[in-house]
Design an enzyme around this catalytic site. Structure first.
Site, PDB file in Angstrom:
ATOM      1  N   ALA A  88       0.848  -1.193   0.000  1.00  0.00           N
ATOM      2  CA  ALA A  88       0.000   0.000   0.000  1.00  0.00           C
ATOM      3  C   ALA A  88       0.883   1.242   0.000  1.00  0.00           C
ATOM      4  O   ALA A  88       1.952   1.253   0.626  1.00  0.00           O
ATOM      5  CB  ALA A  88      -0.908  -0.004   1.220  1.00  0.00           C
ATOM      6  N   PRO A  89       0.478   2.295  -0.704  1.00  0.00           N
ATOM      7  CA  PRO A  89       1.261   3.526  -0.694  1.00  0.00           C
ATOM      8  C   PRO A  89       1.409   4.064   0.728  1.00  0.00           C
ATOM      9  O   PRO A  89       0.501   3.947   1.549  1.00  0.00           O
ATOM     10  CB  PRO A  89       0.433   4.488  -1.561  1.00  0.00           C
ATOM     11  CG  PRO A  89      -0.432   3.594  -2.400  1.00  0.00           C
ATOM     12  CD  PRO A  89      -0.720   2.394  -1.558  1.00  0.00           C
ATOM     13  N   GLY A  90       2.557   4.652   1.004  1.00  0.00           N
ATOM     14  CA  GLY A  90       2.785   5.230   2.324  1.00  0.00           C
ATOM     15  C   GLY A  90       4.043   4.686   2.960  1.00  0.00           C
ATOM     16  O   GLY A  90       4.695   3.777   2.437  1.00  0.00           O
ATOM     17  N   GLY A 114       5.122   0.537   7.964  1.00  0.00           N
ATOM     18  CA  GLY A 114       4.948   0.528   9.402  1.00  0.00           C
ATOM     19  C   GLY A 114       5.829  -0.502  10.082  1.00  0.00           C
ATOM     20  O   GLY A 114       6.305  -1.451   9.448  1.00  0.00           O
ATOM     21  N   ASP A 144     -12.959   2.225  10.813  1.00  0.00           N
ATOM     22  CA  ASP A 144     -13.331   0.921  11.322  1.00  0.00           C
ATOM     23  C   ASP A 144     -12.575  -0.145  10.529  1.00  0.00           C
ATOM     24  O   ASP A 144     -12.239   0.046   9.366  1.00  0.00           O
ATOM     25  CB  ASP A 144     -14.839   0.700  11.182  1.00  0.00           C
ATOM     26  CG  ASP A 144     -15.336  -0.493  11.975  1.00  0.00           C
ATOM     27  OD1 ASP A 144     -14.593  -0.973  12.853  1.00  0.00           O
ATOM     28  OD2 ASP A 144     -16.465  -0.937  11.721  1.00  0.00           O
ATOM     29  N   LYS A 159      -4.142  -5.650   6.235  1.00  0.00           N
ATOM     30  CA  LYS A 159      -3.111  -5.431   7.251  1.00  0.00           C
ATOM     31  C   LYS A 159      -2.874  -6.723   8.043  1.00  0.00           C
ATOM     32  O   LYS A 159      -3.820  -7.292   8.588  1.00  0.00           O
ATOM     33  CB  LYS A 159      -3.525  -4.286   8.192  1.00  0.00           C
ATOM     34  CG  LYS A 159      -3.849  -2.996   7.441  1.00  0.00           C
ATOM     35  CD  LYS A 159      -4.490  -1.932   8.323  1.00  0.00           C
ATOM     36  CE  LYS A 159      -3.496  -1.292   9.232  1.00  0.00           C
ATOM     37  NZ  LYS A 159      -4.091  -0.078   9.904  1.00  0.00           N
TER      38      LYS A 159
END
Length: 585
Positions: free
Chosen positions: A325-327, A330, A381, A346
């Protein structure tokens, strides 16, 4: 193993098990409706704490009832040892029991949940569970109609609006009913740009039960004027003196869609036939997925079932791969997405890089906290799934390699499938740090202002994000800033907001070393600007609207009001749309 001796054959045993499962579901839905009916009493009493507790407790109802049913089947039928032929009989008999059932789609999902707790996942296919719905929910005849129909040509529009407000049977009086009616008509006139003129075939349909959430009751319906359809929502609130008033009138589809955003708390609605409500809402909001509508009505498991079907339907009709996913990557989650499908997936990693000090159980508990909390439109959510089998060929090599390296206990490879043991799925958003990367001027000012509003609203809802970096916030299609990384969130009431003490000597200040403790849950708001506002234009925009968020006084004040039992008002529609009636007579 043979069927228990008290049953003559597998057909009789299958029928008995099917009846037991349906009885378990019927008990669940009775309890669910009782909770929904209690919402009106809490609303009329002005007991927001009881209302929020009801929403939070209702989330656990489904799993409790499923577990009760599983235990009964194990004890009464030795269900774990039954042969495949019996389970095939059970499903066949269950389908027959669902004819004319008012919640048939929910009952199918309950059947799946029970069976999946008993059978090994290799049995999760159409022979034993409802991979696809077996019974149509169209034209279900419920105990009463799902919506009422009004004809403004007969009585006039003002009298029709008055009748709509009166027909819900609120036990509290309206403070100024005639003024409310006038304000609704004025809002409609502004929306249309002219006074509405009735057509020969004009009529208004309104869902029969109010939608309760927080301090408001929403009346939802659709006006039909010739070929023009006008959806509407009327939020009704309670004054301190016990009188009711209409707070606003929403007529634009995007405004009503915001009411059903997954970043908000679920509604409490009494529904005999939920499919009829979802169909009505989908007609009002055609771009809103039915899965999300079920979820917002508190029927989370049904929403997940429909989402799961939609995901695999999409996989069958697409060919793109799961990619990162872009970003910013984590430290706690591996996050990937299917570009053609507007969600992110996730997976919790097995090992977290320093300075993270959490474990799997803590992360899952944080996500559950968010699900149970009032998200006030600022927290996404998450749909939580177990044992999801995805086609291995659809994974980009680098994504599969990361899962194998960083989350090996979270996945299992079986032939041409990757089974993910535990998975969170959220709506995909543009990460805030990427959103502002190539923007400047008014666009940056607007989104930074909303970022500050998000922090402010989370705080007064008793949520401190913990990690406030822009990479942990996303921007929705509507331009709203939403928080989505929960591994460090805390309740405001568990945090200690402090002013930075003076350095013990000038040398400490010059060295750049931290001279204050920074113990767990100690927060120093004066530091926020150092790691958040590194761009001059971003700092200028934030300080223009939210300078008080950089002081401990704001956070201390929020915490004190929360501990005193105060619950702030949150309106899921623009402040400019509110009618603002006086709160007291």
């Amino acid at each position: 193993m043979n069927a228990p001796a008290e049953f003559a054959d597998e057909l009789e045993l299958g029928h008995a098990i099917a009846r037991a499962i349906l009885a378990g579901f019927d008990h669940h839905y009775r309890v669910f409706r009782e909770a929904s009916r209690a919402a009106q009493a809490h609303f009329e009493a002005g007991d927001i704490h009881a209302q929020q507790t009801l929403v939070r407790e209702r989330i656990a109802f489904y799993d409790l009832r499923v577990q009760e049913c599983v235990q009964q089947l194990k004890q009464s039928f030795n269900a774990e040892s039954l042969p495949d032929s019996v389970w095939q009989r059970v499903k066949q008999q269950y389908i027959g029991l669902l004819v004319n059932h008012q919640q048939m789609e929910l009952a199918e999902t309950f059947f799946n949940s029970v069976c999946c707790r008993i059978l090994h996942r290799t049995y999760f296919h159409n022979d034993f569970i409802f991979y696809r719905p077996a019974v149509s929910t169209e034209y279900i005849e419920a105990d009463g109609p799902a919506f009422r129909t009004y004809y403004p040509n007969e009585a006039g529009l003002a009298a029709t609006i008055r009748a709509i407000l009166a027909d819900f049977g609120f036990r509290l009086p309206f403070a100024h009913l005639e003024r409310d009616v006038r304000q609704i008509m004025c809002a409609l006139r502004r929306h249309l740009g002219k006074a509405p003129k009735a057509k020969f075939n004009s009529y208004i349909q309104v869902l029969a039960s109010p939608f309760y959430r927080n301090k408001a009751a929403y009346l939802l319906g659709q006006a039909n004027y010739g070929r023009k359809k006008i959806p509407f929502a009327l939020p009704i609130c309670r004054r301190e003196d016990g009188h009711l008033y209409v707070d606003a009138a929403l007529f634009r589809g995007e405004q009503i869609r915001h009411l059903f955003s997954l970043s908000r708390a679920y509604f409490l609605v009494d529904m005999a036939a939920p499919s009829a409500y979802v169909q009505f809402l989908h007609d009002m909001l055609p771009n809103k997925p039915r899965a999300e509508l079920y979820m917002m009505l508190g029927l989370g498991k049904q929403g997940k079932t429909m989402f799961y079907r939609e995901l695999f339907h999409h996989l069958r009709h697409s060919s793109d791969q799961f990619v990162f996913a872009p970003g910013t990557k984590g430290m706690v989650m591996s996050v990937f997405t299917l570009p053609s499908f507007p969600y992110v997936f996730k997976v919790i990693k097995d090992v977290f890089a320093p300075p993270k000090e959490v474990d799997h159980a803590t992360v899952r508990a944080k996500y559950l906290l968010v699900k149970q909390h009032d998200r006030v439109g600022r927290m996404a959510d998450s749909l939580e799934f177990s044992n999801v089998a995805l086609p291995k060929a659809r994974f980009a090599p680098e994504v599969l390699a990361e899962l194998r390296e960083l989350a090996p206990t979270a996945i299992e490879e079986e032939g041409d499938e990757v089974v993910i043991r535990h998975l969170f799925i959220e709506c995909r958003m543009k990460p805030l740090n990427l959103y502002i990367q190539h923007r400047e001027g008014a666009a940056v000012e607007a989104v930074i202002r909303d970022y500050g509003n998000a922090l402010r609203e989370l705080a007064i809802a008793n949520i401190f994000p913990g990690d406030m970096l822009f990479k942990n916030f996303g921007v929705t299609h509507a331009g709203r800033v939403v928080f989505y990384d929960y591994d460090e969130i805390e309740y405001m009431t568990d945090c200690d907001f402090r002013r930075i003490p003076p350095p013990p000597s000038p040398e400490f200040e010059l060295s750049g070393d931290t001279w204050f403790s920074g113990n767990k849950n100690e927060v120093y708001p004066e530091e926020f600007g150092n790691f958040l506002l590194t761009r001059a234009d971003v700092r200028a925009a934030f300080e223009r609207y939210h300078a008080d968020l950089l002081t401990p006084q704001f956070w201390q004040g929020c915490k004190a009001r929360i501990k005193a039992g105060q619950i702030e008002d949150f309106f899921p529609y623009p402040e400019a749309l509110r009618f603002r009636p006086p709160r007291r007579a």
